[in-house]
Design a protein around this motif. Structure first.
Motif, PDB file in Angstrom:
ATOM      1  N   VAL A 260      22.290  48.499  49.545  1.00  0.00           N
ATOM      2  CA  VAL A 260      22.873  47.129  50.074  1.00  0.00           C
ATOM      3  C   VAL A 260      23.844  46.777  48.916  1.00  0.00           C
ATOM      4  CG1 VAL A 260      20.882  45.856  49.324  1.00  0.00           C
ATOM      5  CG2 VAL A 260      22.437  44.948  50.909  1.00  0.00           C
ATOM      6  N   SER A 261      24.645  45.895  49.032  1.00  0.00           N
ATOM      7  CA  SER A 261      25.538  45.266  48.255  1.00  0.00           C
ATOM      8  C   SER A 261      25.630  43.557  48.171  1.00  0.00           C
ATOM      9  CB  SER A 261      26.980  45.459  48.096  1.00  0.00           C
ATOM     10  OG  SER A 261      26.955  47.152  47.453  1.00  0.00           O
ATOM     11  N   PRO A 262      25.530  42.943  47.220  1.00  0.00           N
ATOM     12  CA  PRO A 262      25.583  41.502  47.277  1.00  0.00           C
ATOM     13  C   PRO A 262      26.909  41.047  47.712  1.00  0.00           C
ATOM     14  CG  PRO A 262      25.586  42.121  45.075  1.00  0.00           C
ATOM     15  CD  PRO A 262      25.247  43.407  45.748  1.00  0.00           C
ATOM     16  N   PRO A 263      27.249  39.981  48.407  1.00  0.00           N
ATOM     17  CA  PRO A 263      28.319  39.474  48.657  1.00  0.00           C
ATOM     18  C   PRO A 263      29.131  39.042  47.201  1.00  0.00           C
ATOM     19  CG  PRO A 263      26.908  38.355  49.916  1.00  0.00           C
ATOM     20  CD  PRO A 263      26.175  38.965  49.006  1.00  0.00           C
ATOM     21  N   GLU A 264      30.527  39.128  47.472  1.00  0.00           N
ATOM     22  CA  GLU A 264      31.501  38.895  46.438  1.00  0.00           C
ATOM     23  C   GLU A 264      31.035  37.652  45.583  1.00  0.00           C
ATOM     24  OE1 GLU A 264      34.398  39.853  43.496  1.00  0.00           O
ATOM     25  OE2 GLU A 264      33.602  41.262  44.966  1.00  0.00           O
ATOM     26  N   ASN A 265      30.799  36.777  46.349  1.00  0.00           N
ATOM     27  CA  ASN A 265      30.783  35.503  45.807  1.00  0.00           C
ATOM     28  C   ASN A 265      29.138  34.865  45.315  1.00  0.00           C
ATOM     29  OD1 ASN A 265      29.899  34.814  48.460  1.00  0.00           O
ATOM     30  ND2 ASN A 265      30.531  32.908  48.728  1.00  0.00           N
ATOM     31  N   ALA A 266      28.259  36.043  45.516  1.00  0.00           N
ATOM     32  CA  ALA A 266      26.786  35.669  45.423  1.00  0.00           C
ATOM     33  C   ALA A 266      26.526  35.592  43.939  1.00  0.00           C
ATOM     34  CB  ALA A 266      26.018  36.839  46.084  1.00  0.00           C
ATOM     35  N   VAL A 267      25.642  34.953  43.527  1.00  0.00           N
ATOM     36  CA  VAL A 267      24.913  34.744  42.225  1.00  0.00           C
ATOM     37  C   VAL A 267      23.527  35.445  42.450  1.00  0.00           C
ATOM     38  CG1 VAL A 267      23.911  33.117  40.388  1.00  0.00           C
ATOM     39  CG2 VAL A 267      25.992  32.438  41.875  1.00  0.00           C
ATOM     40  N   VAL A 268      23.695  36.528  41.552  1.00  0.00           N
ATOM     41  CA  VAL A 268      22.090  37.385  41.515  1.00  0.00           C
ATOM     42  C   VAL A 268      21.445  37.222  40.227  1.00  0.00           C
ATOM     43  CG1 VAL A 268      21.538  39.982  41.442  1.00  0.00           C
ATOM     44  CG2 VAL A 268      23.416  39.364  42.764  1.00  0.00           C
ATOM     45  N   ILE A 269      20.219  36.768  40.451  1.00  0.00           N
ATOM     46  CA  ILE A 269      19.281  36.630  39.501  1.00  0.00           C
ATOM     47  C   ILE A 269      18.232  37.580  39.491  1.00  0.00           C
ATOM     48  CG2 ILE A 269      17.593  34.846  38.588  1.00  0.00           C
ATOM     49  CD1 ILE A 269      18.986  32.427  40.209  1.00  0.00           C
ATOM     50  N   HIS A 270      18.048  38.134  38.060  1.00  0.00           N
ATOM     51  CA  HIS A 270      16.915  39.099  37.861  1.00  0.00           C
ATOM     52  C   HIS A 270      15.751  38.310  37.433  1.00  0.00           C
ATOM     53  CE1 HIS A 270      14.688  42.291  35.769  1.00  0.00           C
ATOM     54  NE2 HIS A 270      14.613  42.442  37.114  1.00  0.00           N
TER      55      HIS A 270
END
Length: 419
Positions: A260-270
């Motif tokens: 899966v890939s996050p949307p282009e505008n998503a903020v991904v937090i680890h």
């Protein structure tokens, strides 16, 4: 691409020979020694003396070759164990001009992989850089819980390990951290033929990486082994833009490992929950920051209307911090990936990434990824287990660890522990 030589060539000049094995070219200093030995009267040597000197020189050179190879084969005996990987540097593909940049003395880099996937990416990346700088071969071996020599890593990062021999002359048997193993490195250190790099301690932390490579490459250098033991996430070699591009290429992922890939505008937090680690080596209570820190960063950069993806380990899905983050934003998805490769793929594909402080996993993802915006919350002016890539946005957290004290702190303001 994969040589099938039955012996690992350690030849100083001229590339790899499949049949001749280890070849060392005598130094001018040694030749001078024999010239003096056979010409004590300071007269020009006669023909017999020259022949005798050259014969003795050849015998001594052969003995040195065999001693070096015997020591390697004794410590690294041949075995079909697939949990290790012996590379052969592709010198045979180098032009004469390129080969002239190699170290004068042929040597071996022994990499002891320690830690999980994030650590391993940094460890392998540095070993590969040193191999390419010096034209030395690499022995990769698993010292502690590294997944990198397993089939899954080879599938997901097909270009990460240097080309290897199908039937190498020597491999590794058993665990590296044995008494015999330590005795070998102690012996090599006493003879000043090895350079040790343990965690953040290495010769170039004092003199600089380029100077270290120059010293090891020089004709007068005695170094024949570089021992990388748990040596990862050191800042200096990573900040070089050339090698940042290089490591991105080496760790290009197989798309089949990404679900899966996050949307282009998503903020991904680890989120890395250090407090709940079972293994003492991985447990770090000082690295935890409060959920409000992530919210502060998102608000500062006007990302509050964007979807938020939280990437964490399966055991952290129901943790207090993840639950708090879910309640702070309108649209939140939680992902832990099918495995660590799937998870790191999400991080490296994120346009906007907020890494977890002190986590080599998320920093490795940012280093090999295509992120447009990377945010790094930092707890102290002397960051631990954190690198300072100039293009990343470094934010200093306050003492209470609940907000950002200062945004976008210049790189040179930090006293990098991993510098």
């Amino acid at each position: 691409q994969h040589p099938t030589s039955s012996s690992l060539s350690l030849r100083r000049k001229g590339g790899i020979h499949k049949d001749k094995g280890l070849q060392l070219v005598p130094s001018k200093r040694l030749r001078l020694f024999f010239a003096v030995l056979f010409n004590s009267s300071n007269q020009v040597m006669g023909g017999k003396h020259v022949v005798a000197a050259m014969v003795l020189l050849a015998v001594v050179s052969l003995l040195l070759d065999q001693c070096f190879l015997f020591m390697l084969e004794k410590h690294f005996p041949h075995d079909s164990n697939k949990s290790l990987h012996v590379s052969v540097h592709p010198q045979y593909n180098l032009t004469k001009k390129s080969r002239s940049k190699c170290a004068r003395n042929k040597g071996v880099i022994v990499l002891d992989l320690l830690g999980l996937l994030g650590n391993s990416i940094f460890e392998v990346g540095f070993a590969n850089r040193m191999s390419k700088e010096l034209c030395w071969d690499v022995i990769y071996r698993n010292a502690w819980i590294s997944p990198f020599l397993k089939e899954r890593s080879r599938t997901c990062f097909p270009k990460s390990l240097l080309p290897y021999q199908e039937e190498p002359a020597f491999n590794l048997v058993g665990e590296p951290n044995t008494k015999e193993d330590e005795e070998l490195w102690d012996l090599l250190q006493k003879k000043r033929t090895s350079l040790d790099c343990f965690h953040r301690k290495c010769n170039f932390t004092e003199v600089g990486l380029n100077e270290m490579i120059k010293n090891v490459s020089s004709k007068s250098s005695k170094i024949r082994f570089i021992h990388l033991k748990a040596f990862f996430i050191h800042g200096e070699w990573i900040r070089d833009m050339k090698w940042q591009k290089n490591i991105k290429n080496e760790f290009e992922m197989n798309p089949a490992c990404c679900s899966v890939s996050p949307p282009e505008n998503a903020v991904v937090i680890h989120i890395r929950d250090f407090e709940n680690e079972k293994q003492k080596r991985l447990k770090h209570t000082t690295r935890s920051i409060q959920s409000s820190v992530y919210k502060h960063i998102i608000e500062k950069y006007n990302h509050t209307d964007k979807p938020v993806w939280i990437v964490c380990q399966p055991k952290s899905v129901d943790s207090k911090q993840v639950k708090e983050l879910q309640s702070m934003f309108n649209y939140v998805e939680i992902h832990n990936g099918k495995d660590e490769y799937d998870a790191i793929c999400i991080l490296k594909r994120a346009s906007i990434l907020i890494v977890s402080y002190g986590s080599t996993f998320s920093q490795a993802a940012a280093l090999i990824g295509s992120n447009k915006e990377v945010h790094v919350p930092i707890i102290d002016q002397v960051p631990d287990t954190t690198i300072g890539v100039p293009s990343w946005k470094l934010h200093l957290v306050n003492k209470e660890k609940d907000a950002i004290k200062e945004f976008e702190v210049p790189n040179d303001r930090f006293d990098w522990a991993m510098n």
